[in-house]
Design a protein around this motif. Structure first.
Motif, PDB file in Angstrom:
ATOM      1  N   CYS A   1      17.044  -3.976  -2.978  1.00  0.00           N
ATOM      2  CA  CYS A   1      16.107  -3.160  -3.716  1.00  0.00           C
ATOM      3  C   CYS A   1      15.150  -2.491  -3.015  1.00  0.00           C
ATOM      4  O   CYS A   1      14.763  -1.355  -2.985  1.00  0.00           O
ATOM      5  N   LEU A   2      15.050  -3.008  -1.635  1.00  0.00           N
ATOM      6  CA  LEU A   2      14.216  -2.211  -0.557  1.00  0.00           C
ATOM      7  C   LEU A   2      14.769  -1.023  -0.173  1.00  0.00           C
ATOM      8  O   LEU A   2      14.487   0.147   0.202  1.00  0.00           O
ATOM      9  N   GLN A   3      16.166  -1.058  -0.033  1.00  0.00           N
ATOM     10  CA  GLN A   3      17.024   0.021   0.147  1.00  0.00           C
ATOM     11  C   GLN A   3      17.089   1.197  -0.889  1.00  0.00           C
ATOM     12  O   GLN A   3      16.919   2.483  -0.689  1.00  0.00           O
ATOM     13  N   LYS A   4      17.086   0.757  -1.884  1.00  0.00           N
ATOM     14  CA  LYS A   4      16.798   1.690  -3.222  1.00  0.00           C
ATOM     15  C   LYS A   4      15.685   2.426  -3.231  1.00  0.00           C
ATOM     16  O   LYS A   4      15.534   3.633  -3.302  1.00  0.00           O
ATOM     17  N   ILE A   5      14.511   1.895  -2.807  1.00  0.00           N
ATOM     18  CA  ILE A   5      13.168   2.204  -2.724  1.00  0.00           C
ATOM     19  C   ILE A   5      13.079   3.128  -1.521  1.00  0.00           C
ATOM     20  O   ILE A   5      12.668   4.533  -1.844  1.00  0.00           O
ATOM     21  N   SER A   6      13.752   2.849  -0.450  1.00  0.00           N
ATOM     22  CA  SER A   6      13.758   3.754   0.702  1.00  0.00           C
ATOM     23  C   SER A   6      14.586   5.169   0.379  1.00  0.00           C
ATOM     24  O   SER A   6      14.130   6.179   0.804  1.00  0.00           O
TER      25      SER A   6
ATOM     26  N   GLU B   1       7.480  -6.202 -14.784  1.00  0.00           N
ATOM     27  CA  GLU B   1       6.765  -7.291 -14.206  1.00  0.00           C
ATOM     28  C   GLU B   1       7.001  -7.419 -12.798  1.00  0.00           C
ATOM     29  O   GLU B   1       6.255  -7.986 -11.607  1.00  0.00           O
ATOM     30  N   ARG B   2       8.463  -7.566 -12.390  1.00  0.00           N
ATOM     31  CA  ARG B   2       8.928  -7.712 -11.080  1.00  0.00           C
ATOM     32  C   ARG B   2       8.390  -6.692 -10.198  1.00  0.00           C
ATOM     33  O   ARG B   2       8.145  -6.842  -8.966  1.00  0.00           O
ATOM     34  N   TYR B   3       8.491  -5.410 -10.629  1.00  0.00           N
ATOM     35  CA  TYR B   3       8.302  -4.440  -9.786  1.00  0.00           C
ATOM     36  C   TYR B   3       6.773  -4.498  -9.384  1.00  0.00           C
ATOM     37  O   TYR B   3       6.211  -4.464  -8.291  1.00  0.00           O
ATOM     38  N   ALA B   4       5.999  -4.906 -10.296  1.00  0.00           N
ATOM     39  CA  ALA B   4       4.465  -4.754 -10.161  1.00  0.00           C
ATOM     40  C   ALA B   4       4.220  -6.059  -9.025  1.00  0.00           C
ATOM     41  O   ALA B   4       3.274  -5.770  -8.317  1.00  0.00           O
ATOM     42  N   LYS B   5       4.924  -6.955  -8.735  1.00  0.00           N
ATOM     43  CA  LYS B   5       4.777  -7.942  -7.859  1.00  0.00           C
ATOM     44  C   LYS B   5       4.975  -7.318  -6.398  1.00  0.00           C
ATOM     45  O   LYS B   5       4.298  -7.697  -5.421  1.00  0.00           O
ATOM     46  N   TYR B   6       5.783  -6.284  -6.431  1.00  0.00           N
ATOM     47  CA  TYR B   6       6.271  -5.597  -4.949  1.00  0.00           C
ATOM     48  C   TYR B   6       4.780  -4.680  -4.574  1.00  0.00           C
ATOM     49  O   TYR B   6       4.708  -4.544  -3.366  1.00  0.00           O
TER      50      TYR B   6
ATOM     51  N   HIS C   1      13.006   8.907   0.143  1.00  0.00           N
ATOM     52  CA  HIS C   1      13.469   9.661   1.353  1.00  0.00           C
ATOM     53  C   HIS C   1      12.248   9.238   2.580  1.00  0.00           C
ATOM     54  O   HIS C   1      11.971  10.040   3.240  1.00  0.00           O
ATOM     55  N   VAL C   2      12.092   7.747   2.699  1.00  0.00           N
ATOM     56  CA  VAL C   2      11.295   7.226   3.590  1.00  0.00           C
ATOM     57  C   VAL C   2      11.933   5.759   4.138  1.00  0.00           C
ATOM     58  O   VAL C   2      12.347   5.173   3.507  1.00  0.00           O
ATOM     59  N   SER C   3      12.124   6.028   5.537  1.00  0.00           N
ATOM     60  CA  SER C   3      12.966   4.907   6.182  1.00  0.00           C
ATOM     61  C   SER C   3      12.081   3.646   5.689  1.00  0.00           C
ATOM     62  O   SER C   3      11.204   3.507   5.624  1.00  0.00           O
ATOM     63  N   ILE C   4      13.169   2.596   5.879  1.00  0.00           N
ATOM     64  CA  ILE C   4      12.529   1.119   5.832  1.00  0.00           C
ATOM     65  C   ILE C   4      11.681   0.711   6.806  1.00  0.00           C
ATOM     66  O   ILE C   4      10.568   0.176   6.739  1.00  0.00           O
ATOM     67  N   ASP C   5      11.772   1.092   7.995  1.00  0.00           N
ATOM     68  CA  ASP C   5      10.837   0.971   9.268  1.00  0.00           C
ATOM     69  C   ASP C   5       9.505   1.492   8.848  1.00  0.00           C
ATOM     70  O   ASP C   5       8.518   0.679   9.076  1.00  0.00           O
ATOM     71  N   LEU C   6       9.179   2.770   8.206  1.00  0.00           N
ATOM     72  CA  LEU C   6       8.038   3.072   7.968  1.00  0.00           C
ATOM     73  C   LEU C   6       7.379   2.353   6.718  1.00  0.00           C
ATOM     74  O   LEU C   6       6.409   2.098   6.696  1.00  0.00           O
ATOM     75  N   LEU C   7       8.335   1.982   5.579  1.00  0.00           N
ATOM     76  CA  LEU C   7       7.888   1.435   4.631  1.00  0.00           C
ATOM     77  C   LEU C   7       7.219   0.233   4.910  1.00  0.00           C
ATOM     78  O   LEU C   7       6.021  -0.326   4.402  1.00  0.00           O
ATOM     79  N   LEU C   8       7.725  -0.497   5.955  1.00  0.00           N
ATOM     80  CA  LEU C   8       7.336  -1.830   6.147  1.00  0.00           C
ATOM     81  C   LEU C   8       6.336  -2.070   7.413  1.00  0.00           C
ATOM     82  O   LEU C   8       5.302  -3.116   7.303  1.00  0.00           O
ATOM     83  N   SER C   9       6.183  -0.883   8.068  1.00  0.00           N
ATOM     84  CA  SER C   9       5.430  -1.248   9.192  1.00  0.00           C
ATOM     85  C   SER C   9       4.296  -0.065   9.677  1.00  0.00           C
ATOM     86  O   SER C   9       3.521  -0.152  10.719  1.00  0.00           O
ATOM     87  N   PHE C  10       4.417   1.012   8.787  1.00  0.00           N
ATOM     88  CA  PHE C  10       3.635   2.108   9.249  1.00  0.00           C
ATOM     89  C   PHE C  10       2.716   2.568   7.931  1.00  0.00           C
ATOM     90  O   PHE C  10       3.413   2.625   6.842  1.00  0.00           O
TER      91      PHE C  10
ATOM     92  N   ASP D   1       1.031  -1.184   0.087  1.00  0.00           N
ATOM     93  CA  ASP D   1      -0.004   0.126  -0.122  1.00  0.00           C
ATOM     94  C   ASP D   1       1.067   1.183   0.149  1.00  0.00           C
ATOM     95  O   ASP D   1       0.711   2.272  -0.637  1.00  0.00           O
ATOM     96  N   ASN D   2       1.976   1.339   0.817  1.00  0.00           N
ATOM     97  CA  ASN D   2       2.733   2.339   0.758  1.00  0.00           C
ATOM     98  C   ASN D   2       3.395   2.644  -0.437  1.00  0.00           C
ATOM     99  O   ASN D   2       3.527   3.665  -0.914  1.00  0.00           O
ATOM    100  N   LEU D   3       4.130   1.655  -1.115  1.00  0.00           N
ATOM    101  CA  LEU D   3       4.493   1.409  -2.419  1.00  0.00           C
ATOM    102  C   LEU D   3       3.776   2.084  -3.456  1.00  0.00           C
ATOM    103  O   LEU D   3       4.234   3.197  -4.170  1.00  0.00           O
ATOM    104  N   ARG D   4       2.582   1.883  -3.644  1.00  0.00           N
ATOM    105  CA  ARG D   4       1.504   2.203  -4.551  1.00  0.00           C
ATOM    106  C   ARG D   4       1.137   3.770  -4.243  1.00  0.00           C
ATOM    107  O   ARG D   4       1.206   4.498  -5.176  1.00  0.00           O
ATOM    108  N   TYR D   5       1.260   4.052  -2.976  1.00  0.00           N
ATOM    109  CA  TYR D   5       0.872   5.377  -2.534  1.00  0.00           C
ATOM    110  C   TYR D   5       2.139   6.469  -2.877  1.00  0.00           C
ATOM    111  O   TYR D   5       1.709   7.315  -3.409  1.00  0.00           O
ATOM    112  N   LEU D   6       3.241   6.105  -2.624  1.00  0.00           N
ATOM    113  CA  LEU D   6       4.408   6.940  -2.936  1.00  0.00           C
ATOM    114  C   LEU D   6       4.567   7.009  -4.411  1.00  0.00           C
ATOM    115  O   LEU D   6       4.806   8.074  -4.979  1.00  0.00           O
TER     116      LEU D   6
END
Length: 259
Positions: free
Chosen positions: A46-51, A31-36, A55-64, A6-11
């Protein structure tokens, strides 16, 4: 769906980007990104690149669910230090966590871990109410009169721009760990850290190396101060007096030449 997807789509939508554009930025097939944005979790790199891109922490991306907070407020915090675990008492008041000397090595890996913070001892001081505070041990003799074994209680600050030149701070960095120094801003990308004991040379700290900064709030001495503890400060006072005397003599000499 997950909070992360949800966060990924929102951003992505917030930035007006297509899945193909983000995939190109991440150097992966669309196609691979769409799966995320579905049910697949990305690998760590890849998660680090997205973060970093958003400019959003990994903590936030995964849990908030970041849709609950204005995006503009998130990106104001430098290096995405968004979530700071803190302990509170039964009345909701912040407790002051004490970092013992034996826990210094583990602090770099545990400072953002709620379980690590929860396992620390706590104190409360009635005159420190507003803000988040933490106590760090003093090591060495670089900041007299604070002796090794004493503690500096620091107030957490969120931005390097909040650093006031000439004030003292607990500095947490990737390479040097925990250090208590007097700071000066060189630019938006670096600081100068200086000891009050003049036998130690000042050194530069890059902003990218900084994990946390805690501004001096008070100190807790575990040993009695002795007269020798103030020797460095006395030398400073003597040198200041010499400068003043020299300046006065120079002005007097200049006055005589004019006459």
């Amino acid at each position: 769906m997950s909070i992360f997807s949800d966060n990924l789509r929102y951003l992505r939508v917030k930035h007006g980007l297509t899945q193909q554009k983000i995939a190109d930025i991440l150097l992966i097939p669309r196609e691979r990104y769409a799966k995320y944005e579905g049910m697949t979790d990305p690998p760590l790199d890849c998660l680090q690149k997205i973060s970093r891109y958003y400019h959003v922490s990994i903590d936030l991306l995964l849990s908030f669910d970041i849709r609950q907070v204005p995006y503009e407020d998130l990106i104001k915090l430098e290096d995405n230090r968004i979530l700071l675990p803190m302990a509170v008492d039964s009345f909701g008041e912040n407790k002051i966590e004490i970092i013992p000397a034996r826990a210094q090595a583990g602090y770099l890996s545990g400072y953002s871990d709620p379980e690590f913070i929860e396992g620390l001892q706590h104190i409360s001081l009635p005159f420190l109410r507003n803000g988040k505070y933490r106590a760090f041990p003093v090591t060495g003799d670089s900041m007299p009169p604070h002796k090794e074994g004493s503690f500096i209680v620091g107030q957490y600050i969120e931005r390097l721009t909040d650093v006031i030149d000439g004030k003292t701070y607990i500095l947490i960095t990737k390479n040097d760990g925990i250090a208590y120094k007097r700071l000066k801003k060189n630019s938006a990308s670096s600081l100068t850290a200086q000891s009050d004991n003049t036998i130690y040379e000042p050194y530069e700290v890059k902003a990218s190396e900084v994990l946390e900064i805690w501004q001096y709030a008070c100190s807790i001495a575990t040993q009695e101060f002795e007269q020798d503890d103030f020797g460095v400060m006395s030398v400073k006072d003597v040198l200041q007096g010499i400068r003043q005397d020299f300046s006065a003599l120079r002005n007097e000499f200049a006055g005589r030449k004019v006459q």
